[in-house]
Write an enzyme that holds these catalytic residues in place. Structure first.
Site, PDB file in Angstrom:
ATOM      1  N   SER A  30       0.840  -1.191   0.000  1.00 48.53           N
ATOM      2  CA  SER A  30       0.000   0.000   0.000  1.00 48.53           C
ATOM      3  C   SER A  30       0.880   1.247   0.000  1.00 48.53           C
ATOM      4  O   SER A  30       1.752   1.391  -0.852  1.00 48.53           O
ATOM      5  CB  SER A  30      -0.941  -0.073   1.217  1.00 48.53           C
ATOM      6  OG  SER A  30      -1.938   0.895   1.153  1.00 48.53           O
ATOM      7  N   ASP A  62      -8.076  -3.483  -7.414  1.00 54.57           N
ATOM      8  CA  ASP A  62      -7.761  -2.907  -6.111  1.00 54.57           C
ATOM      9  C   ASP A  62      -8.467  -1.554  -5.963  1.00 54.57           C
ATOM     10  O   ASP A  62      -8.405  -0.711  -6.855  1.00 54.57           O
ATOM     11  CB  ASP A  62      -6.243  -2.735  -6.001  1.00 54.57           C
ATOM     12  CG  ASP A  62      -5.773  -2.353  -4.613  1.00 54.57           C
ATOM     13  OD1 ASP A  62      -6.489  -1.620  -3.909  1.00 54.57           O
ATOM     14  OD2 ASP A  62      -4.675  -2.787  -4.229  1.00 54.57           O
ATOM     15  N   HIS A  72      -6.777  -5.777  -1.353  1.00 53.03           N
ATOM     16  CA  HIS A  72      -5.638  -4.884  -1.138  1.00 53.03           C
ATOM     17  C   HIS A  72      -4.581  -5.631  -0.325  1.00 53.03           C
ATOM     18  O   HIS A  72      -4.831  -6.067   0.790  1.00 53.03           O
ATOM     19  CB  HIS A  72      -6.119  -3.643  -0.395  1.00 53.03           C
ATOM     20  CG  HIS A  72      -5.128  -2.537  -0.312  1.00 53.03           C
ATOM     21  ND1 HIS A  72      -4.570  -1.957  -1.429  1.00 53.03           N
ATOM     22  CD2 HIS A  72      -4.586  -1.884   0.756  1.00 53.03           C
ATOM     23  CE1 HIS A  72      -3.739  -0.989  -1.049  1.00 53.03           C
ATOM     24  NE2 HIS A  72      -3.732  -0.929   0.274  1.00 53.03           N
TER      25      HIS A  72
END
Length: 540
Positions: free
Chosen positions: A226, A451, A480
């Site tokens: 991320s 995503d 994710h």
């Protein structure tokens, strides 16, 4: 996240008087480059005083904890310093199998990486092979948790509910939200002003280089998920020759034009796509949940639930904002699909307890509330410091009003979360031009095509910018954080890269991981849903 052997050479070169234009030629600035070399040399000499972790950190032996000292401002390496909390667990293999440390960042901004070594103590099968070769090292980035934590508001006030409905009904509603955002920015300055100018992604990348030196590693092995992918891209830009292995998973688009205002608008579009995916799954499993047997009926139930909570907050604390805090975890993570659906199903069957427990605050959990407030503060501070944000309310209003028409699930909530950056009192910088070619080894990029938090285009963009990178795409999936899922097509390539440094000759497309199945009910679902909500801060 340089070893003692080469630190002297690095410092000698870095401390030479810069030639004209050196600052422009040195990504991130020549003064900062000199400063990080100085700090890394000190850290390599001092090492880390490892000890059992403090009892209240929840990290049992054999995990060890310690601190690494870094400059607050790398342009002034001999000035004020802060201490960063780090932890590790030694590799489980033999001394000859050991390949150094693997440093991890879970994202955020604002996420703590200290849980990373528990992947070994819990015997997570996905990481068994890698843990034989690497010490697993986590850390709290600057401003997070045990690393000079910052704050913007009293934590108990931060978690109080119900909050205002993020979707405005009037201009008056917008004025109230704007006032709250301005007051939040002011609170950050009052409570943490000394840290705010230095809460940047390049500084966190520099911190990682100092941690790497303190660990005694000549080169960096790094896994970032991320927002951790943006840290990884920035690190590769600042320190291409310091990289040994670099994996980035679920990628923030590193384009200067995206960081961070446009990235959040792009996120709103992607969240709507994944929200639709989840609604289709709920409808397909209507026999288990009885919410609606078509996506349209599921949407109708969502709007009905939202309206009811707005009229009269569920349990006195769960309004539309709190519902969104819970329900957004489903577009984030497939692991939340069944738990959120079950909590919703139980509510429709007359049991509102699970929904209140999952979506509402726990005022007695002071430690958890401190962590939540700190995470939000760091998220805001980093995004506001990394880039210059629009200061014109008319632009924010126009852009978000337009997006909300077609992508209503998240747009206004995301806007209010980021609006403090429009009135931010501390310095806002120009984002680093991410990209590296010379000296960077092969790197691995992993991404799913659907995503929500980090749209797929971000992985494609970083792939272009990191020469020699290889992109592994999980097609028709959208959870994710792909490296934490069971998908041998992905897992085997991660292991091959970490253990042998090998990548495929070309980019790879993998089939999706298994679709979730209906599972828990009642209290178990509520507990899982609450954990998912807490994990699903609006992060990159």
């Amino acid at each position: 996240m340089t070893g003692g052997v080469i630190a002297g050479a690095l410092i000698t070169g870095a401390l030479a008087a810069p030639t004209a234009g050196a600052a422009e030629r040195t990504p991130g600035g020549a003064a900062e480059a000199r400063g990080v070399a100085v700090a890394a040399a000190k850290a390599a000499k001092q090492g880390i005083d490892w000890a059992d972790c403090p009892a209240d950190w929840g990290l049992a032996k054999p995990i060890q904890c310690g601190y690494v000292t870094v400059p607050l401002d790398y342009a002034k390496p001999n000035g004020r310093t802060i201490k960063l909390a780090v932890d590790r667990i030694a590799n489980t293999g033999t001394a000859s199998e050991r390949q150094g440390s693997l440093i991890y960042n879970p994202g955020g901004p604002g996420g703590s990486g200290l849980r990373f070594p528990t992947r070994v103590t819990t015997k997570n099968p996905l990481w068994t092979k890698a843990s034989k070769a690497y010490d697993f090292v986590g850390f709290d980035p600057r401003g997070v948790g045990h690393s000079a934590a910052i704050s913007c508001v009293d934590p108990q006030e931060f978690v109080k509910a119900p909050k205002l409905d993020p979707v405005p009904d009037s201009e008056a509603d917008k004025r109230v939200q704007r006032k709250l955002a301005r007051e939040y920015a002011e609170g950050c300055a009052e409570r943490s002003g000394w840290m705010l100018p230095h809460m940047t992604t390049p500084n966190t990348a520099r911190d990682i280089d100092v941690i790497r030196a303190a660990l005694g590693d000549k080169k960096l092995n790094y896994l970032g998920v991320s927002y951790g992918t943006y840290i990884g891209g920035v690190y590769a830009t600042l320190f291409p020759t310091h990289v040994r292995r670099l994996i980035v998973d679920s990628v923030v688009n590193p384009s200067r034009e995206k960081i961070w205002y446009q990235a959040n608008l792009d996120q709103d579009v992607a969240f709507e796509m994944r929200w639709n995916d989840w609604k289709a799954w709920v409808a397909k499993n209507d026999a288990a949940y009885h919410i609606g047997d078509t996506p349209a009926k599921v949407q109708q139930q969502w709007e009905k639930l939202r309206a009811a909570a707005k009229k009269s907050p569920i349990g006195g604390v769960v309004g539309p904002a709190e519902l969104l805090g819970l329900f957004q975890s489903a577009p984030y993570y497939d692991s939340s699909w069944a738990t959120v659906a079950q909590v919703w199903s139980d509510y429709l069957a007359g049991d509102e307890k699970a929904l209140v427990e999952a979506a509402g605050p726990d005022m007695s959990d002071t430690a958890g509330n401190i962590a939540s407030e700190n995470g939000n503060a760091v998220y805001t501070a980093v995004e506001c410091a990394d880039a210059k944000w629009p200061t014109s309310w008319s632009k924010w209003d126009r852009d978000n009003t337009r997006l909300h028409r077609d992508y209503p699930f998240l747009t206004w909530s995301n806007a209010w979360m980021n609006l403090p950056c429009a009135t931010w009192g501390a310095k806002q910088r120009t984002p680093l031009e991410v990209g590296a070619a010379k000296g960077l080894p092969e790197t691995l990029i992993v991404q799913s095509t659907r995503d929500a938090a980090t749209p797929y285009e971000g992985a494609v963009e970083l792939h272009k910018r990191l020469k020699g990178s290889r992109l592994v795409t999980e097609k028709d999936a959208g959870s994710h954080g792909v490296t934490g899922l069971v998908n041998p097509c992905v897992n085997d390539r991660v292991d091959a890269y970490l253990l042998k440094g090998t990548v495929d000759a070309t980019d790879v497309t993998c089939a999706p991981h298994a679709t979730p199945v209906p599972a828990k009910s009642g209290a178990a679902a509520a507990k899982d849903a609450k954990a998912a909500k807490e994990a699903a801060v609006l992060v990159k």
